[in-house]
Motif scaffolding. Sequence first.
Motif, mmCIF file in Angstrom:
data_model
loop_
_atom_site.group_PDB
_atom_site.id
_atom_site.type_symbol
_atom_site.label_atom_id
_atom_site.label_comp_id
_atom_site.label_asym_id
_atom_site.label_seq_id
_atom_site.Cartn_x
_atom_site.Cartn_y
_atom_site.Cartn_z
ATOM 1 N N VAL A 29 38.915 55.788 32.301
ATOM 2 C CA VAL A 29 38.895 54.821 31.203
ATOM 3 C C VAL A 29 38.945 55.544 29.856
ATOM 4 O O VAL A 29 39.614 55.089 28.911
ATOM 5 C CB VAL A 29 37.649 53.918 31.300
ATOM 6 N N ALA A 30 38.282 56.686 29.767
ATOM 7 C CA ALA A 30 38.328 57.469 28.532
ATOM 8 C C ALA A 30 39.747 57.956 28.259
ATOM 9 O O ALA A 30 40.216 57.932 27.110
ATOM 10 C CB ALA A 30 37.364 58.647 28.623
ATOM 11 N N SER A 67 38.717 46.618 43.397
ATOM 12 C CA SER A 67 37.618 47.569 43.295
ATOM 13 C C SER A 67 37.269 47.913 41.856
ATOM 14 O O SER A 67 36.130 48.293 41.573
ATOM 15 C CB SER A 67 37.972 48.863 44.041
ATOM 16 N N VAL A 68 38.246 47.839 40.961
ATOM 17 C CA VAL A 68 38.039 48.203 39.554
ATOM 18 C C VAL A 68 38.671 47.126 38.678
ATOM 19 O O VAL A 68 39.844 46.787 38.856
ATOM 20 C CB VAL A 68 38.671 49.569 39.215
ATOM 21 N N ILE A 69 37.896 46.609 37.729
ATOM 22 C CA ILE A 69 38.395 45.648 36.751
ATOM 23 C C ILE A 69 38.052 46.188 35.367
ATOM 24 O O ILE A 69 36.900 46.513 35.087
ATOM 25 C CB ILE A 69 37.755 44.261 36.948
ATOM 26 N N VAL A 70 39.081 46.304 34.513
ATOM 27 C CA VAL A 70 38.890 46.792 33.150
ATOM 28 C C VAL A 70 39.458 45.757 32.194
ATOM 29 O O VAL A 70 40.600 45.309 32.353
ATOM 30 C CB VAL A 70 39.577 48.152 32.927
ATOM 31 N N ILE A 71 38.652 45.393 31.204
ATOM 32 C CA ILE A 71 39.067 44.413 30.201
ATOM 33 C C ILE A 71 39.049 45.095 28.839
ATOM 34 O O ILE A 71 37.994 45.542 28.364
ATOM 35 C CB ILE A 71 38.127 43.199 30.196
ATOM 36 N N THR A 72 40.219 45.189 28.199
ATOM 37 C CA THR A 72 40.287 45.804 26.877
ATOM 38 C C THR A 72 39.945 44.781 25.807
ATOM 39 O O THR A 72 40.236 43.597 25.945
ATOM 40 C CB THR A 72 41.677 46.400 26.615
ATOM 41 N N ARG A 73 39.344 45.271 24.713
ATOM 42 C CA ARG A 73 38.895 44.389 23.629
ATOM 43 C C ARG A 73 39.325 44.918 22.267
ATOM 44 O O ARG A 73 38.617 44.752 21.277
ATOM 45 C CB ARG A 73 37.379 44.227 23.681
ATOM 46 N N GLY A 74 40.497 45.544 22.198
ATOM 47 C CA GLY A 74 41.006 46.050 20.931
ATOM 48 C C GLY A 74 40.042 47.021 20.282
ATOM 49 O O GLY A 74 39.558 47.963 20.935
ATOM 50 N N PRO A 75 39.716 46.824 19.013
ATOM 51 C CA PRO A 75 38.821 47.753 18.316
ATOM 52 C C PRO A 75 37.391 47.751 18.849
ATOM 53 O O PRO A 75 36.599 48.623 18.484
ATOM 54 C CB PRO A 75 38.860 47.258 16.861
ATOM 55 N N ASP A 76 37.066 46.799 19.724
ATOM 56 C CA ASP A 76 35.724 46.754 20.317
ATOM 57 C C ASP A 76 35.639 47.515 21.636
ATOM 58 O O ASP A 76 34.600 47.475 22.304
ATOM 59 C CB ASP A 76 35.295 45.300 20.534
ATOM 60 N N GLY A 77 36.706 48.206 22.038
ATOM 61 C CA GLY A 77 36.656 49.048 23.226
ATOM 62 C C GLY A 77 37.040 48.324 24.488
ATOM 63 O O GLY A 77 37.973 47.516 24.500
ATOM 64 N N ALA A 78 36.329 48.587 25.571
ATOM 65 C CA ALA A 78 36.675 48.020 26.873
ATOM 66 C C ALA A 78 35.421 47.766 27.694
ATOM 67 O O ALA A 78 34.382 48.405 27.487
ATOM 68 C CB ALA A 78 37.602 48.962 27.636
ATOM 69 N N LEU A 79 35.532 46.822 28.619
ATOM 70 C CA LEU A 79 34.476 46.531 29.578
ATOM 71 C C LEU A 79 34.965 46.921 30.965
ATOM 72 O O LEU A 79 36.117 46.660 31.325
ATOM 73 C CB LEU A 79 34.120 45.050 29.547
ATOM 74 N N VAL A 80 34.088 47.526 31.757
ATOM 75 C CA VAL A 80 34.425 47.990 33.095
ATOM 76 C C VAL A 80 33.491 47.321 34.097
ATOM 77 O O VAL A 80 32.273 47.312 33.905
ATOM 78 C CB VAL A 80 34.286 49.528 33.212
ATOM 79 N N HIS A 81 34.069 46.778 35.167
ATOM 80 C CA HIS A 81 33.283 46.117 36.206
ATOM 81 C C HIS A 81 33.714 46.671 37.561
ATOM 82 O O HIS A 81 34.906 46.680 37.890
ATOM 83 C CB HIS A 81 33.512 44.609 36.168
ATOM 84 N N LEU A 82 32.733 47.171 38.341
ATOM 85 C CA LEU A 82 32.981 47.686 39.690
ATOM 86 C C LEU A 82 32.264 46.764 40.671
ATOM 87 O O LEU A 82 31.047 46.879 40.861
ATOM 88 C CB LEU A 82 32.466 49.117 39.824
ATOM 89 N N PRO A 83 32.974 45.837 41.295
ATOM 90 C CA PRO A 83 32.312 44.825 42.128
ATOM 91 C C PRO A 83 31.499 45.396 43.277
ATOM 92 O O PRO A 83 30.365 44.965 43.514
ATOM 93 C CB PRO A 83 33.488 43.985 42.633
ATOM 94 N N ALA A 84 32.057 46.368 44.023
ATOM 95 C CA ALA A 84 31.356 46.878 45.200
ATOM 96 C C ALA A 84 30.065 47.602 44.816
ATOM 97 O O ALA A 84 29.043 47.463 45.478
ATOM 98 C CB ALA A 84 32.273 47.803 46.000
ATOM 99 N N ALA A 85 30.137 48.387 43.737
ATOM 100 C CA ALA A 85 28.960 49.138 43.295
ATOM 101 C C ALA A 85 27.998 48.265 42.502
ATOM 102 O O ALA A 85 26.846 48.647 42.286
ATOM 103 C CB ALA A 85 29.396 50.330 42.444
ATOM 104 N N GLN A 103 33.107 52.308 24.221
ATOM 105 C CA GLN A 103 33.474 52.206 22.811
ATOM 106 C C GLN A 103 34.931 52.586 22.600
ATOM 107 O O GLN A 103 35.489 53.416 23.317
ATOM 108 C CB GLN A 103 32.576 53.101 21.957
ATOM 109 N N ALA A 104 35.541 51.993 21.579
ATOM 110 C CA ALA A 104 36.919 52.305 21.230
ATOM 111 C C ALA A 104 37.016 53.657 20.539
ATOM 112 O O ALA A 104 36.045 54.138 19.933
ATOM 113 C CB ALA A 104 37.483 51.217 20.327
#
Length: 310
Positions: free
Chosen positions: A282-283, A206-224, A231-232
């Motif tokens: 995520v924050a 249901s929730v996928i979070v990909i961290t990118r170090g100093p570039d922050g993170a990406l969040v993907h919610l498949p169902a929604a 931002q980092a």
Amino acid sequence: MASQAARTLVVGEALIDIVLGPAGREEHVGGSPANVAIGLSRLGHPAELLTHLGPDERGRRIQDHLAATGVRLSPGSEAADRTPTATAHLDEAGVATYDFDLPWDLPPIDPPGGVHLHTGSIAATLEPGASQVLELVQRSRADATISYDPNLRPSIMGEPHDVRARVEELIGWSDVVKTSDEDLAWLYAGAPVFEVARLWGQLGPSVIVITRGPDGALVHLPAAGEEAAVQAVPARVVDTVGAGDSFMAGLLSGLLDAGLLGGREAREALRTAGLDDILPAVARASACAYWTIERAGAAAPTRSDLSVSD
């Protein structure tokens, strides 16, 4: 205030991190799953660790550290012939690469009900324990929510094709998946991170979070069908040891506080959650990670630490 949400069972390695860097040699209690359990406990959540320790001084040190941080050690976790170690070599920027001495097996355990189960890292890929972890996840799925952090270690996991099928199988059993862009670059030969997130979203989480170090993170919610770039938090880097684990603990902490992890009802609530429901977690995850980055070793913040940082 401590959360009254569901307890968390963390399954995976606890070890001694031997850190070799410009300042010399230091030893810290570590292991990705152990760090997550400690991080959760320091944030006020009941946490238990199912692991594999030896009857030696390092094993006793880990047990004492877990007890001091409020983490319960699951019965049967002391059956190894020696306590695992990970040697972290720090470069001039404080970035760690690792060598491991890691026996891994899993004691028998009944599937937990009405809890959250977290696993990942070496424990989910190194045999013979990895197959036991997968079986426990499968047996627990009906009555517990599941989170997974691949936290890949190429130096002991072989080639990407050796682990990709197992990683994707565990993703398919999970509700929450957190990974890093470095993991994805190795596992999928540099494919765009959102492309991989959407692929993983088709497997079931249901929730996928990909961290990118100093570039922050990406969040993907498949169902929604929702995505966001986060931002980092600015930080003064001491080293990156344990930062991903602090992020994972913070993410789970926020989702536990929101009632989105635990048993079947929590799973359904998580599946229908939107970005407004997930982004506060995520924050918190980002704040935990960058608090850790600013300190040596896998230090984990308390809630009061985060309040002071704010």
